[in-house]
Design a protein around this motif. Structure first.
Motif, mmCIF file in Angstrom:
data_model
loop_
_atom_site.group_PDB
_atom_site.id
_atom_site.type_symbol
_atom_site.label_atom_id
_atom_site.label_comp_id
_atom_site.label_asym_id
_atom_site.label_seq_id
_atom_site.Cartn_x
_atom_site.Cartn_y
_atom_site.Cartn_z
ATOM 1 N N ILE A 81 0.879 -1.164 0.000
ATOM 2 C CA ILE A 81 0.000 0.000 0.000
ATOM 3 C C ILE A 81 0.916 1.213 0.000
ATOM 4 C CG2 ILE A 81 -1.737 1.308 1.266
ATOM 5 C CD1 ILE A 81 -2.619 -1.377 2.526
ATOM 6 N N ASN A 82 0.745 2.070 -0.992
ATOM 7 C CA ASN A 82 1.527 3.302 -1.083
ATOM 8 C C ASN A 82 0.629 4.444 -0.627
ATOM 9 O OD1 ASN A 82 3.082 5.485 -1.706
ATOM 10 N ND2 ASN A 82 3.026 5.195 -3.910
ATOM 11 N N ALA A 83 0.643 4.727 0.658
ATOM 12 C CA ALA A 83 -0.200 5.783 1.227
ATOM 13 C C ALA A 83 0.548 7.103 1.290
ATOM 14 C CB ALA A 83 -0.692 5.360 2.610
ATOM 15 N N THR A 84 1.475 7.310 0.335
ATOM 16 C CA THR A 84 2.237 8.560 0.262
ATOM 17 C C THR A 84 1.773 9.368 -0.952
ATOM 18 O OG1 THR A 84 4.017 7.807 -1.219
ATOM 19 C CG2 THR A 84 4.263 7.308 1.141
ATOM 20 N N SER A 85 2.350 10.542 -1.109
ATOM 21 C CA SER A 85 2.088 11.381 -2.280
ATOM 22 C C SER A 85 3.162 11.178 -3.336
ATOM 23 C CB SER A 85 2.016 12.850 -1.853
ATOM 24 O OG SER A 85 3.249 13.223 -1.257
ATOM 25 N N LYS A 86 3.938 10.090 -3.211
ATOM 26 C CA LYS A 86 5.055 9.828 -4.115
ATOM 27 C C LYS A 86 4.797 8.609 -4.981
ATOM 28 C CE LYS A 86 8.120 11.588 -0.548
ATOM 29 N NZ LYS A 86 9.254 11.349 0.315
ATOM 30 N N LYS A 87 5.203 8.683 -6.252
ATOM 31 C CA LYS A 87 5.109 7.538 -7.151
ATOM 32 C C LYS A 87 6.287 6.614 -6.852
ATOM 33 C CE LYS A 87 5.865 8.407 -11.481
ATOM 34 N NZ LYS A 87 5.782 8.767 -12.904
ATOM 35 N N LEU A 88 6.046 5.297 -6.851
ATOM 36 C CA LEU A 88 7.086 4.311 -6.540
ATOM 37 C C LEU A 88 7.381 3.430 -7.744
ATOM 38 C CD1 LEU A 88 5.800 3.010 -3.077
ATOM 39 C CD2 LEU A 88 7.447 4.848 -3.512
ATOM 40 N N LEU A 89 8.590 2.900 -7.781
ATOM 41 C CA LEU A 89 8.974 1.863 -8.733
ATOM 42 C C LEU A 89 9.356 0.633 -7.934
ATOM 43 C CD1 LEU A 89 11.184 3.859 -11.268
ATOM 44 C CD2 LEU A 89 8.970 2.798 -11.721
ATOM 45 N N HIS A 90 8.741 -0.518 -8.233
ATOM 46 C CA HIS A 90 9.037 -1.789 -7.569
ATOM 47 C C HIS A 90 9.833 -2.673 -8.516
ATOM 48 C CE1 HIS A 90 6.470 -1.400 -3.992
ATOM 49 N NE2 HIS A 90 5.735 -0.644 -4.772
ATOM 50 N N PHE A 91 10.792 -3.428 -7.959
ATOM 51 C CA PHE A 91 11.677 -4.259 -8.757
ATOM 52 C C PHE A 91 11.712 -5.698 -8.232
ATOM 53 C CE2 PHE A 91 13.088 0.081 -9.007
ATOM 54 C CZ PHE A 91 13.384 0.267 -10.351
#
Length: 123
Positions: A81-91
């Protein structure tokens, strides 16, 4: 005498229950195990789960502490769950190399068939 002992035992049990019920979610930051009834995540955090059902081994990261450096996970993750205001990249790799799966801010993902082993904030 017996009433005094019972009163002391009851007071101790009440204190333990009160601390357990009202402990803030900040205690969940870092590797832990999520149990039924506990919050799945908190606003401003990235919460990563060993299972696609958002249970079992978990690790929470404070969003404000995340830069663009690679974060290696302590286990293969099948949900987050990305409950931030930032876009993430998963690897799939442990060093944020190769193909990255993009997760938008405020997003939630599961990977039932494969695991991610690292992530970073997308620039």
């Amino acid at each position: 005498m017996r009433i005094r002992q019972l009163s002391a035992a009851l007071a101790a049990a009440t204190a333990v229950l009160t601390v357990g019920l009202f402990a803030g979610p900040a205690s969940a930051y870092g590797p832990t195990t999520r149990h039924n009834g506990e919050p799945a995540c908190e606003t401003g955090a990235v919460c990563v789960y060993e299972s696609a059902s958002f249970e079992g081994a978990t690790v929470w990261y404070r969003g404000e502490s995340l830069g663009t450096d690679c974060v290696t996970l302590p286990f293969g993750a099948h949900g987050d769950i990305n409950a931030t205001s930032k876009k993430l990249l998963h690897f799939a790799t442990a060093d944020c190399t190769g193909y990255g799966l993009t997760e938008p801010a405020g997003g939630m993902h599961t990977w039932p068939a494969s695991a991610t082993h690292s992530f970073r904030v997308s620039s």
